[in-house]
Design a protein around this motif. Structure first.
Motif, PDB file in Angstrom:
ATOM      1  N   THR A 153     -53.457 103.418  -3.501  1.00 18.54           N
ATOM      2  CA  THR A 153     -54.510 102.447  -3.820  1.00 18.54           C
ATOM      3  C   THR A 153     -55.381 102.102  -2.616  1.00 18.54           C
ATOM      4  OG1 THR A 153     -52.817 100.731  -3.584  1.00 18.54           O
ATOM      5  CG2 THR A 153     -53.452 101.347  -5.835  1.00 18.54           C
ATOM      6  N   VAL A 202     -58.678 102.663  -7.330  1.00 15.28           N
ATOM      7  CA  VAL A 202     -58.068 101.619  -8.163  1.00 15.28           C
ATOM      8  C   VAL A 202     -57.463 102.229  -9.424  1.00 15.28           C
ATOM      9  CG1 VAL A 202     -59.537  99.737  -7.390  1.00 15.28           C
ATOM     10  CG2 VAL A 202     -60.251 101.130  -9.339  1.00 15.28           C
ATOM     11  N   HIS A 230     -46.377  94.200 -12.333  1.00 19.40           N
ATOM     12  CA  HIS A 230     -45.584  94.282 -11.110  1.00 19.40           C
ATOM     13  C   HIS A 230     -44.463  93.244 -11.141  1.00 19.40           C
ATOM     14  CE1 HIS A 230     -45.749  94.925  -6.464  1.00 19.40           C
ATOM     15  NE2 HIS A 230     -44.872  95.686  -7.052  1.00 19.40           N
ATOM     16  N   ARG A 280     -37.463 105.402  -5.693  1.00 16.03           N
ATOM     17  CA  ARG A 280     -37.863 105.495  -7.109  1.00 16.03           C
ATOM     18  C   ARG A 280     -36.677 105.151  -8.034  1.00 16.03           C
ATOM     19  NH1 ARG A 280     -42.233 104.777 -10.094  1.00 16.03           N
ATOM     20  NH2 ARG A 280     -41.822 105.583 -12.159  1.00 16.03           N
ATOM     21  N   TRP A 303     -52.293  93.709 -13.148  1.00 18.52           N
ATOM     22  CA  TRP A 303     -51.441  94.419 -12.185  1.00 18.52           C
ATOM     23  C   TRP A 303     -50.310  93.509 -11.745  1.00 18.52           C
ATOM     24  CZ3 TRP A 303     -53.577  98.463  -8.317  1.00 18.52           C
ATOM     25  CH2 TRP A 303     -54.350  99.412  -9.006  1.00 18.52           C
ATOM     26  N   LEU A 307     -55.593  93.217  -5.585  1.00 22.95           N
ATOM     27  CA  LEU A 307     -55.000  93.878  -6.747  1.00 22.95           C
ATOM     28  C   LEU A 307     -53.493  94.036  -6.587  1.00 22.95           C
ATOM     29  CD1 LEU A 307     -57.638  96.619  -7.531  1.00 22.95           C
ATOM     30  CD2 LEU A 307     -57.168  94.540  -8.800  1.00 22.95           C
ATOM     31  N   ASP A 354     -51.875 103.273 -17.204  1.00 22.48           N
ATOM     32  CA  ASP A 354     -51.356 104.487 -16.596  1.00 22.48           C
ATOM     33  C   ASP A 354     -50.053 104.898 -17.279  1.00 22.48           C
ATOM     34  OD1 ASP A 354     -49.050 103.645 -14.267  1.00 22.48           O
ATOM     35  OD2 ASP A 354     -50.342 102.096 -15.071  1.00 22.48           O
ATOM     36  N   LEU A 378     -47.788 103.979  -4.877  1.00 25.96           N
ATOM     37  CA  LEU A 378     -48.874 103.116  -5.368  1.00 25.96           C
ATOM     38  C   LEU A 378     -49.537 102.386  -4.202  1.00 25.96           C
ATOM     39  CD1 LEU A 378     -50.220 102.014  -8.039  1.00 25.96           C
ATOM     40  CD2 LEU A 378     -48.728 100.049  -7.778  1.00 25.96           C
ATOM     41  N   SER A 436     -56.641  92.371 -11.624  1.00 25.50           N
ATOM     42  CA  SER A 436     -55.680  91.818 -10.671  1.00 25.50           C
ATOM     43  C   SER A 436     -54.538  91.108 -11.396  1.00 25.50           C
ATOM     44  CB  SER A 436     -56.408  90.844  -9.730  1.00 25.50           C
ATOM     45  OG  SER A 436     -55.500  90.182  -8.900  1.00 25.50           O
ATOM     46  N   ARG A 450     -54.779 103.731 -11.296  1.00 27.24           N
ATOM     47  CA  ARG A 450     -53.340 103.770 -11.008  1.00 27.24           C
ATOM     48  C   ARG A 450     -52.770 105.181 -11.154  1.00 27.24           C
ATOM     49  NH1 ARG A 450     -50.463  98.490 -11.615  1.00 27.24           N
ATOM     50  NH2 ARG A 450     -48.659  99.718 -12.194  1.00 27.24           N
ATOM     51  N   ARG A 451     -53.281 105.920 -12.120  1.00 30.66           N
ATOM     52  CA  ARG A 451     -52.762 107.287 -12.305  1.00 30.66           C
ATOM     53  C   ARG A 451     -53.040 108.129 -11.071  1.00 30.66           C
ATOM     54  NH1 ARG A 451     -54.969 108.525 -18.440  1.00 30.66           N
ATOM     55  NH2 ARG A 451     -54.169 106.631 -19.351  1.00 30.66           N
ATOM     56  N   LYS A 476     -51.125 106.990  -7.731  1.00 31.46           N
ATOM     57  CA  LYS A 476     -49.746 107.419  -7.511  1.00 31.46           C
ATOM     58  C   LYS A 476     -49.686 108.871  -7.063  1.00 31.46           C
ATOM     59  CE  LYS A 476     -47.492 103.960 -10.282  1.00 31.46           C
ATOM     60  NZ  LYS A 476     -46.507 103.602 -11.287  1.00 31.46           N
ATOM     61  N   ARG A 509     -39.339  96.167  -6.656  1.00 33.45           N
ATOM     62  CA  ARG A 509     -40.656  96.478  -7.198  1.00 33.45           C
ATOM     63  C   ARG A 509     -41.482  97.270  -6.187  1.00 33.45           C
ATOM     64  NH1 ARG A 509     -43.620  92.125  -7.795  1.00 33.45           N
ATOM     65  NH2 ARG A 509     -42.239  90.542  -6.984  1.00 33.45           N
ATOM     66  N   MET A 510     -40.808  97.735  -5.149  1.00 34.33           N
ATOM     67  CA  MET A 510     -41.460  98.541  -4.123  1.00 34.33           C
ATOM     68  C   MET A 510     -41.916  99.869  -4.722  1.00 34.33           C
ATOM     69  SD  MET A 510     -42.103  98.758  -0.902  1.00 34.33           S
ATOM     70  CE  MET A 510     -42.163  99.828   0.508  1.00 34.33           C
TER      71      MET A 510
END
Lengths: 614, 159
Positions: free
Chosen positions: B40, B44, A301, B22, A297, B122, A371, B36, A294, B46-47, B50, B31-32
Motif C-alpha cells: 500500500t 490503494v 482489519h 500468514r 479498511w 487507510l 479484494d 499489505l 478508511s 488491496r488486490r 498484496k 492482524r499483521m
C-alpha cells in the motif's frame, strides 16, 4: 445556568481535531478533554465532577450573557460574551497540523474585544487520569506546565494577564479593549517533550483549521433539504472519527446519565461495529469516499483477530479488551457511578453481522471492489451466521437480563445472508455456499413472520415467541430501512403505527417499555425519532415524515448538536454527548426524504434473493 | 560469502517468515500483514497491494540476507545459531523502529499518532512493538525472524 456547578448538557459544544475532542460550555469552561486521544484518561472532567474533575475556564469576571455559533461550516466555536462594560468574542478550536512544528495536541482560545473594555479571567485546573493524578506544577521558561507520569500540559498566554500558580491551578485576570486581542493555548504531550509554539504559528494554524473545515464541507455533495443540519452532523461525525486508525467513537464522553441521579451511565468512547455500518453509509451518501474506504479498511482489519465471530465493540486501536470499572468521580449532577470501559464487549449481539454485510454491500455499491481475501473472510462469516442465527442474544439495546430471541437481531441476520448472497452473485464473495445463505435467509424470514408477529398489536414484537403478551420495540423501525418486508408491506406499516401508538411521546420515541436488567429509567432515544422519520419516508408517508423531521431539527441545541437522549417532559438532553448515532440517523432521515432514491437504496428495497414475497 | 548463497538463503528464509506470519494471521493470532503494509505504499488497490507487497517482501528479504552475509564476513564465521540471534535483533529493530517509526514516516497511507482530521489514514498505526495489530504480534514477528535468520545463517557459504 449551572446547577451545583454543572451546566446543562445542551449548553456544551464540541471542538475536535480527529484525535481527541473537548466540550466547551456556554460560559466558556472546557469541562471535558481527554489527552492525547479520544479514549485516553481525562485532563478536564468537571462535567463528571465539578470540584475534582478539572477545567479550563475563560470568561468575563463581571456578569455576562453569551451567545454561540460555529464559524460557518467548521468545528471552530465562536462564543460572544456581552456585559454591561462591553462585549468580547472567544474563538475555541483544536488546531490541525501544518508544516510548522506543532505540539502533539493544541487547543487555541483566541480572544477579541468587540466593544468597551471587558474584565476577563481564566483558570486552568488540570486533573490527570480522571482526577486521580496529582499534577506536578512547575514553570518552564516562564510557561506554566503541569505533568503527571508521561502526560504533560502547558498553558501559554499572550496579552492575557500574569498567570499565577496556586493550589495546582493557574489563574490570571486581564482586560480586553475594543479591537484588541489576546490568546491562550493549551499544548500537550505524551511520552515526549512539550512543544511551545509561537503565537504567530498558532494564529496561522487556527486560520488553516477554519479553512480546512470549510473546504471539507464544500467538497460534500449533499444537495437535499436541511443542508445546514446535515452539514453540522457531518462535521460532528468527522470530529468523532479517530484519524490515526479510521475508527469512530459512539460519543466522546463517558457516563453522562440517561436519567439524572440514575445509574445508566456508560462509556461510549469505543467503536461499535453497528455504528461503523451507519457511518460508512453516511460517508458514502455525503461523497466522503476516502473516509469511507478508511473506515471499511479499519472495519475489516479490526475484526481479523476474531472472525468469523464478531465482537460488539472494539477499541480505537482495534483491540478488544475494555473491562468496565467504576472510577471515584461524583458523576454528572451526582449521577453515579462513573464508568470507564464497557462490559457490552462481552455480549453476543447478532445484529452486528447484518451491519457488517450491509457495510460490505454499501462499500461495494460505492464502486469499491472487495479484494479476494476480504471476500473469503466474509464468506466464512456468512457461514457462521447460518450456524448461529437461531441463538438468543443481547440485542441492539444491549439488554443485561438476556439473552432473548430479539426480532431485530433475526432480521439483521437475514440482512447478513441476503447481502452475502447478493455479493456472491456479483462475484465478490466465493459462491460455493451461496445457496445455503439464500436458503437460511428464507428460513429466517419464515421465522420472523411466524414467531415475531402479534395479531393483537398488529406489529412485529420485540422478542420472538411472544405474540400474546409481546411489546413493540423502536429497533423494528429499522426493518423498512434495511429493506425488509418491502415498502408496501402491511406488516411494516402496522409496526410503524404501533411504535407511534405505544412508544411515541410528542416528537420523541422510547426504545421499549420492558425490563432490560438495569435499574432506573431513561429518556427517549433521539436516534429512534430519526429512524421513525426514515421509516415513514421509506413507506411513502413523506408528509408525516417531513413534519416530524422539522420538529426534531428544532430540538437540537443552539449549535446544532444532539445528545443520545432527551427528557420528553422538559426537552433537556440526557446521555452521552454529542452522539454519533443520532447524527447518523439524522443524515439517513434527510437522505430518505431527499427525493429519488440512490442506487444503493433501490437495491436494498429490491426483492431479496430467494426470499418469499408477501 | 557468495552472493548466490545469500540470495538462496534470503529467498527461503523469506518464504518461511511469510508463511509463519500468514499462518498466524489465519489462526487469528495477529492482524499483521506485511505484504499489505508494503504494497500500500504504492497503491490503494488491496488486490494489487498484496501482490506488490509480496514482491517487495522477497526483495527486502534477499537484501537483508546479503547484509547478514556481510556481517558474517566481518566477524569471520556463520552458523544457524548466529543467524537466529541476528534474526532476533532484526525483529526487535522491525518492531520498535522500522515498522513502528520509519515506515509510517515514508508510507503515504499509514496512520501515525499525529494523524489528524485533515489527513486520512487507510491503515492504522502499528504502535510500540506493533501491539496495535494484536497482543501476539511481536512474539510472532520474533519467531518468524529467528527462523529467517537461522535459515540465512545455515545457507550462506564461503565464510
Amino acid at each position: 445556568m449551572r446547577v451545583d456547578g454543572y451546566a446543562p448538557i445542551e449548553d456544551y459544544a464540541l471542538i475536535g481535531d480527529g484525535r481527541t475532542a473537548a466540550l466547551v460550555a456556554r460560559d466558556g469552561a472546557i469541562d471535558w478533554l481527554c489527552l492525547p486521544n479520544l479514549d485516553s484518561p481525562s485532563v478536564f472532567a468537571a462535567i463528571l465532577d465539578a470540584t475534582r474533575g478539572g477545567t479550563f475556564e475563560l470568561q468575563p469576571s463581571v456578569p455576562f450573557q453569551s451567545s454561540r455559533r460555529y464559524i460557518p461550516n467548521t468545528n471552530v466555536l465562536e462564543t460572544t460574551f456581552t456585559t454591561d462594560r462591553g462585549s468580547v468574542r472567544v474563538v475555541d478550536a483544536m488546531t490541525l497540523p501544518d508544516r510548522r512544528l506543532e505540539a502533539m495536541r493544541e487547543t487555541v482560545r483566541s480572544v477579541e474585544g468587540l466593544s468597551g473594555t471587558v474584565p476577563m479571567r481564566w483558570r486552568f485546573a488540570p486533573r490527570f487520569h480522571y482526577g486521580a493524578g496529582t499534577p506536578r506544577c512547575e514553570w518552564r521558561g516562564g510557561i506554566p506546565v503541569a505533568a503527571c507520569g508521561g502526560d504533560a500540559v502547558a498553558v501559554m498566554s499572550w496579552e492575557a494577564g500574569t498567570p499565577v500558580w496556586a493550589d495546582h491551578e493557574v489563574h490570571a485576570q486581564f482586560e480586553i479593549r475594543d479591537g484588541s486581542r489576546a490568546m491562550l493555548a493549551l499544548t500537550s504531550a505524551y511520552a515526549e517533550p512539550l512543544v511551545f509554539p509561537q503565537r504567530e504559528a498558532l494564529a496561522a494554524r487556527l486560520d488553516g483549521t477554519v479553512r480546512f473545515w470549510q473546504q471539507w464541507i464544500d467538497a460534500r455533495r449533499y444537495q437535499g433539504p436541511w443542508r445546514d443540519a446535515v452539514a453540522r452532523s457531518a462535521l460532528v461525525l468527522k470530529a468523532l472519527i479517530f484519524s490515526p486508525s479510521g475508527a469512530s467513537v459512539a460519543a466522546p464522553t463517558t457516563s453522562l446519565p440517561e436519567e439524572i441521579g440514575g445509574e445508566r451511565n456508560w462509556d461510549y468512547r469505543f467503536c461499535w461495529l453497528r455504528d461503523s455500518n451507519f457511518m460508512i453509509d453516511a460517508l458514502l451518501e455525503l461523497g466522503c469516499y476516502d473516509e469511507a474506504r478508511s473506515s471499511f479498511w479499519w472495519f475489516m482489519h479490526a475484526t481479523a483477530l476474531t472472525e468469523p465471530d464478531l465482537h460488539v465493540l472494539y477499541r480505537l486501536d482495534g483491540a478488544i479488551g475494555m473491562a468496565e470499572r467504576e472510577i471515584p468521580l461524583d458523576g454528572y449532577r451526582h449521577s453515579r457511578p462513573v464508568r470507564v470501559g464497557n462490559a457490552a464487549f462481552q455480549q453476543t449481539q447478532l445484529d452486528i453481522y447484518g451491519a457488517l454485510f450491509e457495510t460490505a454491500w454499501l462499500y461495494s455499491e460505492g464502486h469499491h471492489a472487495l479484494d479476494y481475501d476480504t471476500g473469503v473472510v466474509l464468506g466464512r462469516i456468512a457461514d457462521r451466521v447460518c450456524d448461529i442465527w437461531r441463538q438468543p442474544d443481547s440485542g441492539i439495546w444491549e439488554a443485561r437480563n438476556g439473552p432473548f430471541q430479539f426480532t431485530h437481531s433475526k432480521v439483521m441476520c437475514w440482512v447478513a445472508l441476503d447481502r452475502a448472497a447478493r455479493l456472491a452473485d456479483r462475484g465478490e464473495l466465493p459462491a460455493s455456499h451461496a445457496e445455503r445463505w439464500t436458503r437460511e435467509a428464507a428460513a429466517i424470514e419464515q421465522y420472523v413472520e411466524t414467531e415475531c408477529w402479534s395479531d393483537r398489536l398488529r406489529s412485529y414484537t420485540r422478542i420472538a415467541g411472544s405474540p400474546g403478551n409481546g411489546v413493540v420495540d423502536a429497533s423494528l423501525l429499522r426493518l423498512p430501512l434495511v429493506g425488509y418486508g418491502g415498502a408496501d408491506a402491511e406488516r411494516v406499516h402496522g409496526t410503524i403505527d404501533a411504535v407511534n401508538r405505544d412508544l411515541r411521546r410528542g416528537d420523541f420515541v422510547y426504545r421499549y417499555h420492558a425490563d432490560d436488567g438495569v435499574p432506573g429509567g431513561e429518556g427517549c432515544f433521539l436516534n429512534c425519532s430519526f429512524w421513525l422519520v426514515g421509516a415513514l419516508a421509506r413507506v411513502g408517508r413523506r408528509d408525516e415524515a417531513g413534519a416530524l423531521m422539522e420538529s426534531l431539527l428544532a430540538r437540537a441545541n443552539d449549535v446544532g448538536l444532539y445528545s443520545e437522549e432527551v427528557d420528553p417532559q422538559t426537552g433537556a438532553f440526557l446521555g452521552n454527548f454529542p452522539q454519533a448515532l443520532v447524527h447518523l440517523a439524522l443524515i439517513e432521515a434527510a437522505c430518505a426524504l431527499r427525493g429519488p432514491e440512490t442506487p444503493a437504496q433501490r437495491t436494498r428495497r429490491a426483492p431479496s434473493l430467494g426470499a418469499p414475497q408477501r | 560469502m557468495t552472493i548466490p548463497s545469500a540470495i538462496a538463503g534470503g529467498f527461503i528464509g523469506t518464504l518461511v517468515l511469510t508463511t509463519i506470519i500468514r499462518a498466524a494471521s489465519e489462526l487469528g493470532w495477529t492482524r499483521m500483514d506485511l505484504a499489505l503494509l508494503l504494497g500500500t505504499t504504492v497503491t490503494v488497490n488491496r488486490r494489487k497491494a498484496k501482490a506488490i507487497g509480496y514482491v517487495f517482501q522477497f526483495l527486502l528479504g534477499i537484501g537483508f540476507a546479503v547484509a547478514y552475509g556481510e556481517f558474517f564476513e566481518i566477524i569471520g564465521r556463520s552458523s544457524w545459531q548466529l543467524g537466529a540471534l541476528l534474526g532476533a535483533l532484526h525483529a526487535l529493530f522491525v518492531a520498535t523502529v522500522l515498522v513502528n517509526v520509519l515506515l509510517p514516516v515514508v508510507h503515504p497511507r499509514i496512520g501515525t499518532p499525529e494523524t489528524a482530521a485533515n489527513e486520512i489514514a487507510l491503515i492504522e498505526p502499528p504502535g510500540f512493538l506493533m501491539l496495535n495489530y494484536g497482543r501476539n504480534t511481536f512474539l510472532i514477528t520474533l519467531v518468524a525472524h529467528i527462523a529467517y535468520g537461522a535459515i540465512v545463517g545455515l545457507t550462506i557459504r564461503g565464510i
